[in-house]
Design an enzyme around this catalytic site. Structure first.
Site, PDB file in Angstrom:
ATOM      1  CD  GLN A   1      -5.494  -4.743  -7.439  1.00 26.96           C
ATOM      2  OE1 GLN A   1      -5.739  -5.064  -8.598  1.00 26.96           O
ATOM      3  NE2 GLN A   1      -4.301  -4.375  -7.045  1.00 26.96           N
TER       4      GLN A   1
ATOM      5  N   GLY B   1       2.296  -2.297 -11.783  1.00 28.77           N
ATOM      6  CA  GLY B   1       2.938  -3.606 -11.708  1.00 28.77           C
ATOM      7  C   GLY B   1       2.500  -4.532 -12.819  1.00 28.77           C
TER       8      GLY B   1
ATOM      9  CB  THR C   1      -6.562 -11.255  -8.700  1.00 29.28           C
ATOM     10  OG1 THR C   1      -6.298 -11.008 -10.078  1.00 29.28           O
ATOM     11  CG2 THR C   1      -6.134 -12.676  -8.349  1.00 29.28           C
TER      12      THR C   1
ATOM     13  N   GLY D   1      -5.285  -1.164  -8.918  1.00 31.61           N
ATOM     14  CA  GLY D   1      -5.162  -1.198  -7.462  1.00 31.61           C
ATOM     15  C   GLY D   1      -5.507   0.115  -6.798  1.00 31.61           C
ATOM     16  CD  GLU D   2      -1.743   3.157  -6.265  1.00 34.46           C
ATOM     17  OE1 GLU D   2      -1.947   4.054  -5.444  1.00 34.46           O
ATOM     18  OE2 GLU D   2      -0.654   2.565  -6.367  1.00 34.46           O
TER      19      GLU D   2
ATOM     20  N   GLY E   1      -0.137  -9.039  -3.250  1.00 32.31           N
ATOM     21  CA  GLY E   1      -1.522  -9.461  -3.079  1.00 32.31           C
ATOM     22  C   GLY E   1      -2.421  -8.978  -4.192  1.00 32.31           C
TER      23      GLY E   1
ATOM     24  CE  LYS F   1      -7.905   2.168 -18.907  1.00 30.18           C
ATOM     25  NZ  LYS F   1      -8.741   3.353 -19.211  1.00 30.18           N
ATOM     26  N   GLY F   2      -3.991   0.106 -14.969  1.00 34.20           N
ATOM     27  CA  GLY F   2      -3.891  -0.183 -13.545  1.00 34.20           C
ATOM     28  C   GLY F   2      -5.251  -0.216 -12.868  1.00 34.20           C
TER      29      GLY F   2
ATOM     30  CG  PHE G   1      -1.717  -1.299   1.339  1.00 32.69           C
ATOM     31  CD1 PHE G   1      -2.556  -1.738   0.331  1.00 32.69           C
ATOM     32  CD2 PHE G   1      -1.573  -2.090   2.463  1.00 32.69           C
ATOM     33  CE1 PHE G   1      -3.238  -2.945   0.441  1.00 32.69           C
ATOM     34  CE2 PHE G   1      -2.246  -3.301   2.580  1.00 32.69           C
ATOM     35  CZ  PHE G   1      -3.080  -3.726   1.576  1.00 32.69           C
TER      36      PHE G   1
END
Lengths: 178, 741, 334
Positions: free
Chosen positions: B641, B522, B637, B707-708, B480, B704-705, B252
């Protein structure tokens, strides 16, 4: 009536009088194997499991009973091993995450449900969640979603996998009732 | 989520290792002969160490070493991650007598056992010369700087488009136009991944006559920075440092750089000639690593009477430390959420006496979206418009800042689909107009978010074995987010082989150079790197460019024992020099402005709050979130997320605040008891969905991302829902029970 | 943690002898969730510890008797929380246990040890540099001018505003529980209402237990009033948190809905388990309505002294009492 210990530095070299001791010989079972150790009474069950028995599946997240990552079973009941002085394990049977799968490696139903429901992300709290989930079902505290959430609230998950965790535990609870 | 949810069809590849406790995290390592370490920390907030008495600690039986600034001569700073170095801050404890913040390590004790090390650390006695400090944005002595002047780099410049101030001034007098002018406060918060910060350091002889080799086991999102940073700190070659971090117990942002304890443990291990483990206690973690800095955000937003947004000004005061300038980029997203032609951002940094703050999931975007999306909700209320319709009406395909097209933007579809799933049409706009059966006031709120689409240079290696098995390695980290799962799926799908034949490996500097894994890049870097490597592999195996591959047969046909290829991916338009940065353990992300296009991930959140009668506890029984993260690389996942990001947003909006008692500095509620992150019982139903349309430009896989962006906007949606339930606008997080009493 | 000597005697008499032998600073150890935790923090540093966690004499629970409920001090919170008699006839007791901490901690912690749970004040637990008269008598109180959102508004003094953190004792005090203790000078019985001190000028003196005294059991007079009861606990999270405010309430109603007996105690807002007898008196003889319940809540908080950040607790506690009386009334036997 001798004072068995003193708080000054000579305490270390002064052997305490019975029944007191500063090194305690303790025997207990861990995952169906006998363990005998000489313990400093300061040692937590968590640190003994991780650092002396190398059972590192049990995790340290806070060391003060605030997170549940260190949850194990003592005599079949869930406790936080960080606040369990290891000397109190004397004569008990301790089960850790390493001890819940079957002899052939087949996953415990709660472990399998965690996989099936993706009830995890980073996985660090997962051993504690699984141990808590197993106990939660055994206790009869997974009867509905709200009850399961309440009785799983002693296990923090910073990744926020709570919905999957509840789903996994509830699925197993429903099956065991049926 | 109801319990009827069917088990997902695809399984996280490391799930079995996680549920059995066999996955190894950094400090799970217990090498033979290992000693344990503990830190003594400063109890004053600012000043100088005038005397350090370690005699009692050193005299304790079982103690091997007490390391202090007086005898750690070989230690230097690893530099600041955003200043050309490797650390979360430039300030390295034990390099001098300076006390920069309460909780700063002043000694490291090494002993046979953890309990003796801890006891000894408590016996270290320090005398200080104390100085007054400033710990909050408003404190006397807090020094405000204009970021663009203090850090004259293009990436930290203020975002400006058109003439926002002129249009705002004009709108203030235009009939029918509406101007929202409000200030939003966000507290400091701590990442608190469940895995504590910690290090196991081991030295071994290289056997080559050269210096010994250091192996560092620790959970990190940036093994490259740890490798090169510790080497810098100890004055040894980076090729003498190995960092092993295959699994991170949550990052994080906290673990995205070199931590101060790593070199201390390494030095200790070298001095005592045995492996040493330090696990930093949770209370010390609150001060030994970064945190989300406090911010104050002033938004001015103008629209005409039809709801067309005309201009916005977003001014941010963000806390930083006395020794580093941690820059903010809040305005990068608020300038892109809508097609606002006139926009001006201003970032100010406020120096305070704390450890350097840093990245925490959606580090700027979360608080920026809380502020801006609250303001947009205020605008909707002022205009009497539906907040979803207002947002849809201000959608844009073109980046209003650069004038370039967005490579993909399906935000409108996120809003429409989310509104449909949520049942938004049943909302009655009047605040307080909706009631639950038990008399609770019901509030429905919406907010959107975005997060820059960045990519970083990433190294990958693929090795095909004669058995048909394929090993895939990437210079990235699994925290994770499901990286290993996405890697396996990518390889299996490309070669047409079973997932079980693919073995993923990450987080090991012995294998590949490692770039920082953060900023949601990532997966967006790893998968294209793997795709490049797979193309190389096909060439090496002399098989067609597409289609299933009989790996065993193809390897056999080459006559080699195995076939191994490597590839490096760089973000669109990145110069080759970024590879030098990659190999030096330095960050080199590209984006969100790429040559000819601009990339963001997008999300819309719909939140229901219920405020019970009498006591007025705020509950969040359900959330619907729809994200546009390009192609969904791993549905299982990705869903987890996104739900996790929503949990973070709820927790940030209603629970989390790192409290400061200005008499003492540091953080007061430095435990997982007093810093309340959401528990299971706090979380209700979270329904997530994805647009799942590949981004055509950012990379070949269209990802594209995620997580955030998952978290961005959730807090705004919660606050907007609270307003809808109560008619009261809360511009300061977290919103507590007493606020709505 | 400082080193300590450990003994695990096999019986209560042996445990008492051992504690006396170990000197005045020795401590009994039960579930460990308070003492061992505070030893890790360095707040407690007993030179010797006498483990009473598994003494069978302390584990006996008898809720079947006609006159009183008996809880051996060593019974686990998790077990007592599920006692069928409590669940049916004394929901306030069961809930006060079930809403404390987490199931793991309740499995460890004992109902006797829980009475002696110490405050969660950050300045108490945090050690240096904070001043704390509880931790170091005479050192001052950092909470007084500090972040006191979680602190007490009732029973405070100029020396200490730390909140009593427990739940179980709050429910017990409302039901006139007593505690049997055994010590070097023999056995005695203490009303729970007399077990805890207000901080006054000696916040370090938390209970009236003499050195070496061990709680053997808790006894609660049976009452039908408790059928209509609840323990209402309001926290910063939905679970696994200490109370911002809590109320243990019980009411008995006659056929006309008039209150014939009322019990009210407060947690999370006071320096000790807080019986609100005056509030109870406002209810008896009156019908139970939102207004009378609210008036009782206001009476319960009469004399509350707000600090810098915890003034909201007064209104919150009033509402908690009000809501708890509603729940109790819905369960009450008419």
């Amino acid at each position: 009536m001798a004072t068995p210990v003193r708080t000054d530095e000579t305490a270390r070299t002064t052997a305490p009088s019975p029944p007191f001791s500063t090194t305690v010989h303790v025997g207990f079972r861990v995952n169906d194997e006998d363990v005998e150790l000489d313990l400093d009474p300061r040692e937590s069950l968590l640190d003994v499991l991780r650092e002396r028995l190398e059972l590192t599946g049990t995790k340290k997240g806070c060391d003060h009973g605030h997170c549940g990552a260190c949850t194990v079973h003592v005599d079949g009941r869930r406790v936080v091993s960080c606040l369990t002085p290891a000397v109190q394990a004397q004569g008990t049977a301790v089960t850790t995450i390493e001890g819940v799968a079957g002899p052939g490696g087949e996953l415990h139903p709660v472990q399998q449900a965690f996989v099936d429901h993706d009830a995890l992300q980073c996985g660090y709290c997962t051993p504690g969640q699984v141990m808590s989930g197993i106990a939660c079902i055994d206790e009869g505290h997974a009867g509905d979603d709200a009850q399961a959430r309440e009785y799983l609230s002693g296990n923090l998950c910073r990744c926020g996998a709570y919905p999957g965790i509840v789903a996994a535990v509830r699925a197993v609870a429903d099956r065991s009732e049926g | 989520m109801s319990t009827e949810t069917a088990p997902p069809s695809t399984v996280r590849v490391d799930a079995r290792d996680k549920v059995t406790g066999t996955l190894r995290y950094g400090t799970d390592r217990v090498p033979p002969g290992m000693l344990h370490a503990a830190l003594a920390v400063a109890t004053v907030a600012k000043g100088r160490l005038v005397h350090l008495d370690t005699e009692a600690a050193a005299a304790l039986p079982g103690v091997h070493l007490v390391l202090t600034h007086a005898d750690a001569d070989e230690l230097t700073s690893g530099g600041f991650l955003l200043g050309g170095g490797y650390g979360f801050q430039s300030f390295q404890p034990l390099t001098g007598d300076r006390i920069a913040y309460r909780g700063q390590p002043i000694a490291l004790v090494v002993a046979d056992t953890l309990h003796v090390a801890t006891e000894a650390a408590a016996l270290v006695r320090a005398e200080y010369e104390s100085e007054p400090g400033a710990f909050t944005l408003d404190a006397p002595g807090a020094e405000a700087l204009v970021q663009s002047e203090a850090i004259p780099l293009p990436m930290f410049a203020d975002v400006v488009a058109g003439d926002a101030d002129g249009v705002l001034a004009e709108a203030a007098t235009r009939p029918g136009a509406v101007v929202i002018d409000a200030v939003y406060d966000h507290p400091a918060q701590h990442q608190n991944p469940m895995e504590l910060i910690g290090t196991v350091a081991e030295w071994r002889s290289a056997g080559d006559g050269g210096a010994d080799i250091l192996t560092v086991h620790e959970g990190t999102q940036n093994a490259g920075a740890v490798q090169h940073g510790v080497a810098t700190q100890l004055g040894i070659d980076a090729d003498r440092v190995e960092v092993i971090s295959p699994s991170v117990g949550g990052g994080f942002g906290q673990k995205n750089s070199l931590q101060p304890q790593t070199a201390l443990v390494a030095i200790a291990a070298r001095r005592v000639g045995r492996p040493v483990k330090l696990v930093v206690p949770r209370t010390q973690v609150f001060h030994d690593s970064s945190f989300r800095p406090a911010t104050r955000q002033h938004i001015r937003l103008a629209a005409d009477g039809t709801g067309r947004m005309l201009a916005a000004v977003h001014e941010v005061d963000q806390q930083t430390s006395r020794h580093d300038l941690f820059p903010g980029t809040h305005t990068e997203i608020t300038s892109r959420l809508y097609g606002i032609p006139n926009y001006r951002g201003l970032q100010r940094l406020v120096r305070t006496d704390v450890q350097t703050p840093g990245y925490m999931r959606a580090p700027y975007e979360h608080s920026a979206a809380f502020a801006f999306e609250s303001a947009v909700d205020e605008l909707a209320v002022a205009l009497g418009q539906d907040p979803v319709e207002l947002r849809l009406a201000n959608d844009t395909d073109t980046d209003p800042v650069s004038g370039e097209p967005f490579s993909s933007r399906h935000l409108a579809e996120c809003l429409r689909r989310g509104a449909e799933r949520f049942g938004w049409a049943r909302r009655t706009p009047e605040p307080g107009s909706m009631r639950a059966d038990d008399g609770s006031r019901v509030g429905w709120g919406v907010a959107v978010g975005c997060y820059p689409g960045m990519a970083a240079p990433t190294a990958a290696r693929v090795c095909a074995e004669p058995s048909g098995a394929v090993r895939v390695e990437v210079g990235a980290h699994e925290m994770g987010q499901g990286l290993r799962t996405a890697m396996v799926r990518t390889v299996a799908a490309d070669l047409g082989i079973p997932a079980g034949d693919v073995t993923p490996a990450v987080g090991d500097t012995r294998a590949l150079p490692h770039h920082l894994t953060a900023g949601s890049w990532g997966t967006a870097g790893a998968l294209p790197a793997i795709a490049l490597a797979l193309a190389e592999l096909r060439t090496a195996l002399k098989v067609p460019e597409q289609g299933p591959v009989d790996v065993a047969a193809a390897v056999a046909a080459t006559g080699r024992d195995s076939v191994e290829v490597e590839a490096v991916y760089t973000a669109p338009g990145q110069p080759p020099q970024v590879l030098d940065r990659l190999r030096a353990g330095l960050p080199a992300p590209g984006g969100p402005e790429h040559p000819g296009f601009v990339t963001f991930s997008w999300v819309a959140h719909f939140v229901e709050v219920r405020i019970e009668p009498t006591i007025h506890r705020i509950r969040v029984p359900r959330v619907v979130s729809v994200a546009d993260c390009g192609r969904v690389a791993s549905p299982t996942t990705a869903g987890s997320q996104l739900r996790g990001g929503v949990v973070w947003g709820i927790s940030a909006a209603l629970r989390e605040s790192s409290e400061v008692d200005p008499r003492f500095g540091g953080f007061l509620n430095a435990s997982l008891e007093e810093y309340p992150i959401a528990v299971n019982a706090d979380i209700g139903e979270i329904d997530v969905d994805f647009i799942d349309t590949p981004d055509p430009m950012l990379n070949s896989l269209g990802v594209k991302g995620l997580g955030e962006v998952s978290m961005v906007g959730v807090a705004g949606a919660v606050a907007n829902a609270v307003h809808h339930a109560t008619g009261r606008r809360f511009r300061r997080l977290p919103i507590h029970l007493e606020d709505v009493l | 943690m400082r080193p300590f000597a450990y003994a695990a005697p096999a019986s209560v008499p042996e445990a008492l002898d051992a504690l006396v032998a170990a000197g005045p600073d020795a401590r009994f150890l039960a579930g460990g969730t308070t003492l061992y935790d505070l030893m890790k923090l360095g707040v407690e540093a007993p030179p010797a510890v006498v483990d009473v966690h598994r003494l069978p004499e302390l584990a006996v629970v008898d809720t079947a008797g006609p006159d009183e409920l008996v809880f051996g001090a060593g019974a686990r919170m998790a077990d007592v929380a599920e006692d069928p008699v409590l669940l049916r006839d004394y929901p306030m007791l069961a809930e006060s246990l079930a809403k404390a901490a987490s199931q793991q901690l309740r499995t460890m912690a004992t109902v006797g040890g829980n009475l002696l749970q110490r405050t969660r004040c950050s300045y108490f637990r945090g050690g240096a540099p904070f001043a704390c008269n509880k931790r170091e008598p005479g050192s001052g109180c950092s909470a007084l001018e500090g972040i006191d959102r979680a602190h007490a508004v009732l029973g405070t003094s100029d020396s200490c505003i730390a909140t009593y953190a427990g739940d179980w004792a709050v429910a017990l005090i409302a039901l006139d529980a007593v505690v049997d203790v055994l010590g070097p000078d023999g056995a005695r019985t203490v009303a729970l209402a007399d077990l805890h001190h207000e901080p006054g000028s000696h916040p370090e003196r938390e209970t009236t237990l003499a050195a070496g005294e061990l709680i053997l059991r808790i006894r609660v007079p049976t009452t039908r009033t408790a059928r209509g009861s609840t323990y209402h606990k309001i926290r910063d999270r939905e679970s696994y948190a200490f109370a911002l405010a809590s109320a243990a309430t019980a009411v008995a109603l006659d056929a006309d809905g008039v209150v014939t007996d009322a019990r009210i105690a407060l947690g999370g807002v006071a320096t000790r388990p807080w019986r609100a007898a005056a509030a109870e008196r406002t209810l008896v003889g009156a019908p139970l309505t939102v207004d009378t319940a609210r008036r009782a809540g206001e009476a319960a908080l009469a004399g509350a002294r707000p600090g810098r950040h915890n003034g909201f607790k007064i209104e919150l506690a009033v509402r908690t009492v009000t809501d708890a009386l509603r729940i109790a009334g819905e369960r009450a036997v008419q």
